[in-house]
Write a protein that holds these residues in place. Structure first.
Motif, short mmCIF file in Angstrom:
data_model
loop_
_atom_site.label_atom_id
_atom_site.label_comp_id
_atom_site.label_asym_id
_atom_site.label_seq_id
_atom_site.Cartn_x
_atom_site.Cartn_y
_atom_site.Cartn_z
N CYS A 1 34.02 46.32 43.32
CA CYS A 1 34.31 45.56 42.10
C CYS A 1 35.78 45.16 42.01
N LYS A 2 36.67 46.05 42.47
CA LYS A 2 38.10 45.70 42.48
C LYS A 2 38.36 44.54 43.43
N GLU B 1 38.53 36.84 42.55
CA GLU B 1 38.42 35.91 41.41
C GLU B 1 39.81 35.51 40.90
N GLU B 2 40.69 36.49 40.79
CA GLU B 2 42.06 36.20 40.34
C GLU B 2 42.78 35.28 41.31
N LEU C 1 37.56 50.93 38.40
CA LEU C 1 36.66 50.09 39.20
C LEU C 1 36.46 50.68 40.59
N ALA D 1 32.52 48.27 35.79
CA ALA D 1 31.88 46.98 36.03
C ALA D 1 30.42 47.11 36.45
N SER E 1 36.24 42.22 44.28
CA SER E 1 35.70 41.02 43.64
C SER E 1 36.64 40.50 42.56
N GLN E 2 37.18 41.41 41.79
CA GLN E 2 38.13 41.03 40.74
C GLN E 2 39.37 40.34 41.33
N GLU E 3 39.90 40.92 42.40
CA GLU E 3 41.08 40.34 43.04
C GLU E 3 40.78 38.97 43.65
N CYS F 1 32.36 53.44 37.72
CA CYS F 1 32.88 52.08 37.67
C CYS F 1 32.48 51.40 36.36
#
Length: 120
Positions: free
Chosen positions: A107-108, A114-115, A103, A85, A110-112, A83
């Motif tokens: 982490c993916k 946040e987006e 990712l 991240a 978390s990224q989604e 990963c």
């Protein structure tokens, strides 16, 4: 990740790449050979719509080619399946589902999130 798993992903990525490149060649051949004329404007509109759809698909595949090439490079460099991240290993199941991923699932997610919160 052991050598057998790495080889599995190398073959899978190369197959994905070759399939996309072959589809691209076929699309080019179809579009250059297709000199059809349509008497009915509705038929022409349908053909143009189909052509535009095919071109959008090929554009998405063009972007995927870059991701596949980067994944193959990561395989060669020894950091495939790690990963970007958090540095943890990406699960084999996730890699089988999406071998170009960079990712891990946590982490993916978390990224989604946040987006989604930003409204992207």
């Amino acid at each position: 990740m052991d050598q057998k798993e790495l080889e599995y992903f190398r073959e899978a990525l190369n197959k994905m790449l070759n399939d996309i490149l072959q589809k691209g060649k076929e699309t080019i051949e179809d579009m250059t050979e297709s000199g059809e004329t349509y008497a009915d404007p509705a038929d022409r509109a349908t053909a143009e719509s189909d052509r535009a759809f095919t071109l959008r698909l090929r554009d998405r595949e063009r972007k995927l080619i870059k991701k596949i090439q980067k994944a193959i490079k990561r395989l060669e460099d020894g950091d495939f399946g790690i990963c970007h991240a958090c540095g943890d290993d990406i699960s084999i199941a996730r890699l089988k589902a999406r071998p170009v991923t960079t990712l891990c699932i946590a982490c993916k997610n978390s990224q989604e999130e946040e987006e989604q919160n930003r409204g992207d």
